[in-house]
Design a protein around this motif. Sequence first.
Motif, PDB file in Angstrom:
ATOM      1  N   MET A 117      67.596  13.020  39.978  1.00 21.49           N
ATOM      2  CA  MET A 117      66.456  13.298  39.121  1.00 21.49           C
ATOM      3  C   MET A 117      66.940  13.369  37.670  1.00 21.49           C
ATOM      4  SD  MET A 117      63.899  16.603  39.310  1.00 21.49           S
ATOM      5  CE  MET A 117      63.224  16.119  40.879  1.00 21.49           C
ATOM      6  N   ALA A 118      66.566  12.384  36.852  1.00 21.53           N
ATOM      7  CA  ALA A 118      66.974  12.367  35.452  1.00 21.53           C
ATOM      8  C   ALA A 118      65.799  12.801  34.584  1.00 21.53           C
ATOM      9  CB  ALA A 118      67.427  10.961  35.056  1.00 21.53           C
ATOM     10  N   LEU A 119      66.024  13.813  33.754  1.00 25.96           N
ATOM     11  CA  LEU A 119      64.944  14.386  32.966  1.00 25.96           C
ATOM     12  C   LEU A 119      65.363  14.506  31.513  1.00 25.96           C
ATOM     13  CD1 LEU A 119      64.065  17.273  35.407  1.00 25.96           C
ATOM     14  CD2 LEU A 119      62.723  15.218  35.034  1.00 25.96           C
ATOM     15  N   PRO A 120      64.388  14.547  30.599  1.00 21.91           N
ATOM     16  CA  PRO A 120      64.726  14.774  29.194  1.00 21.91           C
ATOM     17  C   PRO A 120      65.426  16.120  29.028  1.00 21.91           C
ATOM     18  CG  PRO A 120      62.430  14.085  29.449  1.00 21.91           C
ATOM     19  CD  PRO A 120      62.942  14.378  30.811  1.00 21.91           C
ATOM     20  N   LEU A 121      66.453  16.122  28.205  1.00 23.61           N
ATOM     21  CA  LEU A 121      67.186  17.362  27.935  1.00 23.61           C
ATOM     22  C   LEU A 121      66.612  18.039  26.700  1.00 23.61           C
ATOM     23  CD1 LEU A 121      70.811  16.136  28.657  1.00 23.61           C
ATOM     24  CD2 LEU A 121      69.301  17.412  30.172  1.00 23.61           C
ATOM     25  N   PRO A 122      66.686  19.368  26.559  1.00 27.84           N
ATOM     26  CA  PRO A 122      67.258  20.266  27.567  1.00 27.84           C
ATOM     27  C   PRO A 122      66.251  20.608  28.664  1.00 27.84           C
ATOM     28  CG  PRO A 122      66.585  21.510  25.660  1.00 27.84           C
ATOM     29  CD  PRO A 122      66.275  20.073  25.334  1.00 27.84           C
ATOM     30  N   PHE A 123      66.747  20.702  29.891  1.00 31.95           N
ATOM     31  CA  PHE A 123      65.918  21.137  31.008  1.00 31.95           C
ATOM     32  C   PHE A 123      66.785  21.944  31.955  1.00 31.95           C
ATOM     33  CE2 PHE A 123      64.332  20.604  35.358  1.00 31.95           C
ATOM     34  CZ  PHE A 123      63.086  21.198  35.215  1.00 31.95           C
ATOM     35  N   ASP A 124      66.396  23.167  32.214  1.00 35.76           N
ATOM     36  CA  ASP A 124      67.126  24.028  33.127  1.00 35.76           C
ATOM     37  C   ASP A 124      66.259  24.247  34.360  1.00 35.76           C
ATOM     38  OD1 ASP A 124      68.529  25.891  34.528  1.00 35.76           O
ATOM     39  OD2 ASP A 124      68.707  27.344  32.898  1.00 35.76           O
ATOM     40  N   PRO A 125      66.600  23.627  35.492  1.00 32.69           N
ATOM     41  CA  PRO A 125      65.740  23.735  36.679  1.00 32.69           C
ATOM     42  C   PRO A 125      65.655  25.148  37.228  1.00 32.69           C
ATOM     43  CG  PRO A 125      67.854  22.745  37.244  1.00 32.69           C
ATOM     44  CD  PRO A 125      67.802  22.813  35.748  1.00 32.69           C
ATOM     45  N   ARG A 126      66.590  26.019  36.843  1.00 38.74           N
ATOM     46  CA  ARG A 126      66.564  27.399  37.331  1.00 38.74           C
ATOM     47  C   ARG A 126      65.407  28.198  36.734  1.00 38.74           C
ATOM     48  NH1 ARG A 126      71.889  29.059  39.190  1.00 38.74           N
ATOM     49  NH2 ARG A 126      73.379  27.349  38.986  1.00 38.74           N
ATOM     50  N   THR A 127      64.918  27.767  35.572  1.00 43.55           N
ATOM     51  CA  THR A 127      63.891  28.546  34.873  1.00 43.55           C
ATOM     52  C   THR A 127      62.472  28.142  35.249  1.00 43.55           C
ATOM     53  OG1 THR A 127      63.865  27.019  32.997  1.00 43.55           O
ATOM     54  CG2 THR A 127      65.463  28.822  32.920  1.00 43.55           C
ATOM     55  N   ALA A 128      62.305  27.112  36.063  1.00 43.08           N
ATOM     56  CA  ALA A 128      60.964  26.676  36.438  1.00 43.08           C
ATOM     57  C   ALA A 128      60.260  27.739  37.274  1.00 43.08           C
ATOM     58  CB  ALA A 128      61.039  25.360  37.213  1.00 43.08           C
ATOM     59  N   ALA A 129      58.948  27.735  37.213  1.00 42.28           N
ATOM     60  CA  ALA A 129      58.151  28.739  37.911  1.00 42.28           C
ATOM     61  C   ALA A 129      58.256  28.574  39.422  1.00 42.28           C
ATOM     62  CB  ALA A 129      56.691  28.625  37.496  1.00 42.28           C
ATOM     63  N   LEU A 130      58.442  29.699  40.111  1.00 38.78           N
ATOM     64  CA  LEU A 130      58.436  29.693  41.568  1.00 38.78           C
ATOM     65  C   LEU A 130      56.999  29.623  42.078  1.00 38.78           C
ATOM     66  CD1 LEU A 130      61.124  32.360  42.545  1.00 38.78           C
ATOM     67  CD2 LEU A 130      61.112  29.962  43.223  1.00 38.78           C
ATOM     68  N   LEU A 131      56.762  28.774  43.059  1.00 34.40           N
ATOM     69  CA  LEU A 131      55.443  28.646  43.668  1.00 34.40           C
ATOM     70  C   LEU A 131      55.411  29.440  44.969  1.00 34.40           C
ATOM     71  CD1 LEU A 131      54.880  24.811  43.187  1.00 34.40           C
ATOM     72  CD2 LEU A 131      54.080  26.675  41.721  1.00 34.40           C
ATOM     73  N   PRO A 132      54.271  29.992  45.327  1.00 33.05           N
ATOM     74  CA  PRO A 132      54.178  30.716  46.601  1.00 33.05           C
ATOM     75  C   PRO A 132      54.258  29.737  47.776  1.00 33.05           C
ATOM     76  CG  PRO A 132      52.022  30.551  45.592  1.00 33.05           C
ATOM     77  CD  PRO A 132      53.005  30.024  44.576  1.00 33.05           C
ATOM     78  N   PRO A 133      54.783  30.185  48.911  1.00 34.84           N
ATOM     79  CA  PRO A 133      54.818  29.310  50.106  1.00 34.84           C
ATOM     80  C   PRO A 133      53.415  28.870  50.488  1.00 34.84           C
ATOM     81  CG  PRO A 133      56.153  31.289  50.426  1.00 34.84           C
ATOM     82  CD  PRO A 133      55.365  31.508  49.169  1.00 34.84           C
ATOM     83  N   VAL A 134      53.284  27.623  50.910  1.00 38.35           N
ATOM     84  CA  VAL A 134      51.967  27.106  51.287  1.00 38.35           C
ATOM     85  C   VAL A 134      51.746  27.162  52.787  1.00 38.35           C
ATOM     86  CG1 VAL A 134      51.791  25.618  49.286  1.00 38.35           C
ATOM     87  CG2 VAL A 134      52.873  24.744  51.349  1.00 38.35           C
ATOM     88  N   GLU A 135      52.807  27.416  53.546  1.00 36.44           N
ATOM     89  CA  GLU A 135      52.664  27.504  54.992  1.00 36.44           C
ATOM     90  C   GLU A 135      53.796  28.347  55.563  1.00 36.44           C
ATOM     91  OE1 GLU A 135      53.178  23.661  56.909  1.00 36.44           O
ATOM     92  OE2 GLU A 135      54.119  22.910  55.086  1.00 36.44           O
ATOM     93  N   ASP A 136      53.541  28.914  56.716  1.00 35.10           N
ATOM     94  CA  ASP A 136      54.530  29.746  57.388  1.00 35.10           C
ATOM     95  C   ASP A 136      55.297  28.855  58.358  1.00 35.10           C
ATOM     96  OD1 ASP A 136      56.004  31.850  58.310  1.00 35.10           O
ATOM     97  OD2 ASP A 136      54.434  32.639  59.626  1.00 35.10           O
ATOM     98  N   LEU A 137      56.519  28.491  57.995  1.00 38.91           N
ATOM     99  CA  LEU A 137      57.294  27.534  58.775  1.00 38.91           C
ATOM    100  C   LEU A 137      58.317  28.248  59.648  1.00 38.91           C
ATOM    101  CD1 LEU A 137      57.928  24.847  56.017  1.00 38.91           C
ATOM    102  CD2 LEU A 137      56.260  24.769  57.875  1.00 38.91           C
TER     103      LEU A 137
END
Length: 239
Positions: free
Chosen positions: A1-21
């Motif tokens: 995955m190549a993205l424009p810098l700067p990008f820190d994937p650790r800081t992205a918003a966490l999404l709630p689980p959509v299903e109980d797996l």
Amino acid sequence: MALPLPFDPRTAALLPPVEDLPLVDPARLTPEALRARFANPPEWVADTEVERFWRAAQPVPAAVLVPLVIRQGADGAPAVLSVLLTQRTAHLKAHAGQVSFPGGRKDEDDVDAKATALREAQEEVGLPPERVEVIGELPPYITGTGFVVTPVVGLVQARPDEGLALDLTPEPCEVAEIFEVPLAFLMNPANHQQRAATAGGLDMRYFSMPWHAPGRDEDFFIWGATAAMLRNLYRFLAA
């Protein structure tokens, strides 16, 4: 995955689980069970096969090796499996610093994805092809940078005297570190984070699977294509 810098994937918003797996049954995480499942695969559906921001006009064939390392338990205990991964060096033009499987683009002399994956693993981490028992493949995964990546799954028997990462030698221009993550950890959906971010005008959603290795200050942050392929392996084994 190549993205424009700067990008820190650790800081992205966490999404709630959509299903109980469910957890993958531990009985399916043995060498014998894995061989049997790839020999007679169930009906299943991959979570992600094409990254949403793929724009390449001419996809490039590539392959990665998904090395499942077998370590025999002590005193007759069941074998324990782990997944061998690499941390790429920070100076690379593409995917710098990211966690990846050993792999790369297909060469003209490679007869198939298996040949590409084994060759790249030997070049990147010094894993001899004869040590890998290839048991199957997962569906190709198309990255945002235009690579059509075939994950080739193989078993690697660790020798009793080998430490973590099989005492392999990383190619210093490409690989900063080799490490292992327990297969059971990666096949537990409770460890699969879904994140959302916007970078360079791209709205992204991706999986991440942070792994805290014993004795290490910072997590290995597994995300993007590598995490998506591991998620697909989970779907395959849980089906």
